[in-house]
Motif scaffolding. Structure first.
Motif, PDB file in Angstrom:
ATOM      1  N   SER A  43       0.830  -1.212   0.000  1.00 15.38           N
ATOM      2  CA  SER A  43       0.000   0.000   0.000  1.00 15.38           C
ATOM      3  C   SER A  43       0.864   1.261   0.000  1.00 15.38           C
ATOM      4  O   SER A  43       0.529   2.246  -0.655  1.00 15.38           O
ATOM      5  N   ILE A  44       1.998   1.216   0.726  1.00 13.10           N
ATOM      6  CA  ILE A  44       2.901   2.364   0.732  1.00 13.10           C
ATOM      7  C   ILE A  44       3.505   2.562  -0.655  1.00 13.10           C
ATOM      8  O   ILE A  44       3.582   3.684  -1.170  1.00 13.10           O
ATOM      9  N   GLY A  45       3.945   1.457  -1.275  1.00 12.47           N
ATOM     10  CA  GLY A  45       4.488   1.551  -2.622  1.00 12.47           C
ATOM     11  C   GLY A  45       3.475   2.099  -3.606  1.00 12.47           C
ATOM     12  O   GLY A  45       3.788   2.952  -4.453  1.00 12.47           O
ATOM     13  N   SER A  46       2.225   1.638  -3.489  1.00 13.97           N
ATOM     14  CA  SER A  46       1.147   2.119  -4.355  1.00 13.97           C
ATOM     15  C   SER A  46       0.905   3.607  -4.141  1.00 13.97           C
ATOM     16  O   SER A  46       0.756   4.376  -5.101  1.00 13.97           O
ATOM     17  N   ASP A  47       0.872   4.033  -2.870  1.00 14.24           N
ATOM     18  CA  ASP A  47       0.645   5.444  -2.555  1.00 14.24           C
ATOM     19  C   ASP A  47       1.753   6.326  -3.112  1.00 14.24           C
ATOM     20  O   ASP A  47       1.500   7.419  -3.637  1.00 14.24           O
ATOM     21  N   ILE A  48       3.005   5.889  -2.976  1.00  6.14           N
ATOM     22  CA  ILE A  48       4.131   6.687  -3.467  1.00  6.14           C
ATOM     23  C   ILE A  48       4.009   6.896  -4.978  1.00  6.14           C
ATOM     24  O   ILE A  48       4.178   8.009  -5.487  1.00  6.14           O
ATOM     25  N   VAL A  49       3.701   5.815  -5.715  1.00  5.60           N
ATOM     26  CA  VAL A  49       3.551   5.920  -7.164  1.00  5.60           C
ATOM     27  C   VAL A  49       2.412   6.872  -7.515  1.00  5.60           C
ATOM     28  O   VAL A  49       2.537   7.738  -8.387  1.00  5.60           O
ATOM     29  N   LYS A  50       1.307   6.723  -6.810  1.00  2.00           N
ATOM     30  CA  LYS A  50       0.138   7.554  -7.093  1.00  2.00           C
ATOM     31  C   LYS A  50       0.414   9.025  -6.787  1.00  2.00           C
ATOM     32  O   LYS A  50       0.093   9.911  -7.598  1.00  2.00           O
ATOM     33  N   LYS A  88       8.350   0.971  -3.599  1.00  4.56           N
ATOM     34  CA  LYS A  88       7.897   1.543  -4.868  1.00  4.56           C
ATOM     35  C   LYS A  88       8.254   0.609  -6.025  1.00  4.56           C
ATOM     36  O   LYS A  88       7.412   0.306  -6.877  1.00  4.56           O
ATOM     37  N   LYS A  89       9.497   0.148  -6.050  1.00  2.08           N
ATOM     38  CA  LYS A  89       9.964  -0.740  -7.120  1.00  2.08           C
ATOM     39  C   LYS A  89       9.185  -2.045  -7.124  1.00  2.08           C
ATOM     40  O   LYS A  89       8.840  -2.572  -8.183  1.00  2.08           O
ATOM     41  N   TRP A  90       8.900  -2.568  -5.921  1.00  2.57           N
ATOM     42  CA  TRP A  90       8.155  -3.826  -5.778  1.00  2.57           C
ATOM     43  C   TRP A  90       6.756  -3.694  -6.377  1.00  2.57           C
ATOM     44  O   TRP A  90       6.302  -4.560  -7.129  1.00  2.57           O
ATOM     45  N   SER A 108      -7.459  -3.707  -9.207  1.00  2.00           N
ATOM     46  CA  SER A 108      -6.577  -4.760  -9.688  1.00  2.00           C
ATOM     47  C   SER A 108      -5.119  -4.495  -9.347  1.00  2.00           C
ATOM     48  O   SER A 108      -4.354  -5.416  -9.119  1.00  2.00           O
ATOM     49  N   SER A 109      -4.705  -3.233  -9.310  1.00  5.48           N
ATOM     50  CA  SER A 109      -3.306  -2.939  -9.034  1.00  5.48           C
ATOM     51  C   SER A 109      -3.073  -2.476  -7.603  1.00  5.48           C
ATOM     52  O   SER A 109      -1.962  -2.541  -7.108  1.00  5.48           O
ATOM     53  N   SER A 110      -4.138  -1.986  -6.929  1.00  3.15           N
ATOM     54  CA  SER A 110      -3.963  -1.494  -5.563  1.00  3.15           C
ATOM     55  C   SER A 110      -3.959  -2.634  -4.551  1.00  3.15           C
ATOM     56  O   SER A 110      -3.453  -2.480  -3.444  1.00  3.15           O
TER      57      SER A 110
END
Length: 352
Positions: A43-50, A88-90, A108-110
């Motif tokens: 979720s942290i990686g997803s948030d950073i990208v977003k 983020k990379k993961w 699907s991606s989150s």
């Protein structure tokens, strides 16, 4: 009284069952904790990208976020800027690096894929930094789960490129073994084998290669893969009035069969298979137990042409595989003459 209880069979059975339940509970707890941690990281990686896509914060957001999270949660490890970069990379590795903004917020991606939840985080960091595709990553995730690999073992197998070598051996297993056993046998062998842990001089002989592998047996077993047990080197067999010696003999516990390994320091020639076939027959008749599966033969050569290997095995009735090996640590032949012989070392030792 305590001794009487300890000796009671019913108590011992109950104790064994209780230990098993406790261990299962510990495993479940560990898996649950790991899953929750990975879900947080996802979720942290997803948030950073977003956030980086929506805002103009740039990469500075990661350094600032790391500082703020470590100040807020000093007792929790894992919020270093490096680890946030990994998160983020993961996320990007499994979601696709060219995700559009509306896809980032999509369910699907989150949501973290289930297949990544069962191995530790540090395994994931090694996989996403060393693997070039999701297919390769999934291979190492699956193997880690099947074999219980530690992080060090995982790093080793990625380093020797197991993904591209496992199951590539030229064999006749599909025509000589039952379907399930054939698949297992093909999966357990590799091509090529990586012998870079050995150091030999130019012009080395088969006996030198064999001795070097025996001297480095732990590394050799690691290269062979899970399930192999070493039976012996130069294993003698008597056929008629003649004696023969098998280079190396192993037993594979998962396959429940002997594995005859013959070594050749030259390019594969068709006649090599005949001798290996003979040795496999001898082990089947002299050493194989009624509960053992058919013995498998593995010929490891310096090099080979696949089509010649395939032609050679086409009409052989015993299960045989043919692989090559890589060996990069070769010393010049002149180096050999500068080394003392065994006899010279023993003679000098007597002078002390």
């Amino acid at each position: 009284m305590n001794n009487l209880i300890k000796a009671d069979n019913e108590y011992q059975q109950w104790l064994a069952n209780l230990k098993k339940r406790i261990k299962q509970s510990q495993i479940k707890a560990a898996v649950k904790v790991n899953t929750e941690l990975l879900e947080l990281y996802w979720s942290i990686g997803s948030d950073i990208v977003k956030k980086q896509t929506e805002s103009d914060w740039g990469d500075g957001i990661i350094e600032q976020l790391s500082l703020d999270l470590r100040l807020a949660f000093p007792e929790i490890k894992g919020f270093s800027s490096r680890n946030l970069w990994y998160m983020k990379k993961w996320f990007l590795f499994y979601s696709g690096e060219n995700i559009k903004l509306h896809q980032v917020g999509a369910e699907s991606s989150s949501k973290m894929p289930q297949f990544v939840a069962e191995i530790p985080w540090r395994h994931h960091t090694e996989i996403i930094t060393k693997c070039k595709s999701i297919e390769e990553a999934l291979f190492y995730i699956k193997k880690t789960l099947q074999e219980g690999w530690s992080r060090a073992i995982l790093i080793h197998y990625i380093g020797v490129d197991l993904y591209r070598s496992q199951g590539k051996t030229i064999s006749n297993f599909s025509s000589t073994l039952p379907s399930l056993q054939s698949e297992l046998a093909q999966e357990m062998l590799k091509d090529p084998y990586n012998f870079d842990f050995l150091t030999l001089t130019e012009g080395y002989k088969e006996k030198e290669l064999e001795k070097a592998l025996t001297d480095n047996l732990t590394r050799f077993l690691l290269e062979l893969g899970t399930g192999f047990a070493f039976v012996g080197r130069q294993v003698p067999i008597q056929v008629g009035e003649s004696s023969y010696y098998i280079d190396m003999l192993f037993y594979h516990f998962r396959m429940k069969c002997f594995v005859v390994v013959e070594l050749k320091t030259v390019k594969f020639e068709p006649e090599f298979a005949g001798k290996l076939n003979f040795y496999v027959t001898a082990i089947d008749r002299q050493m194989r137990d009624k509960d053992d599966n058919p013995t498998i033969g593995l010929l490891i050569c310096k090099d080979k042409e696949d089509v010649i290997a395939e032609y050679t095995l086409a009409d052989i009735q015993k299960p045989l595989g043919i692989s090559a090996y890589d060996l990069n640590n070769i010393l010049p032949e002149t180096f050999r003459s500068s080394l003392p012989t065994i006899e010279e070392i023993e003679k000098n030792m007597k002078n002390f």
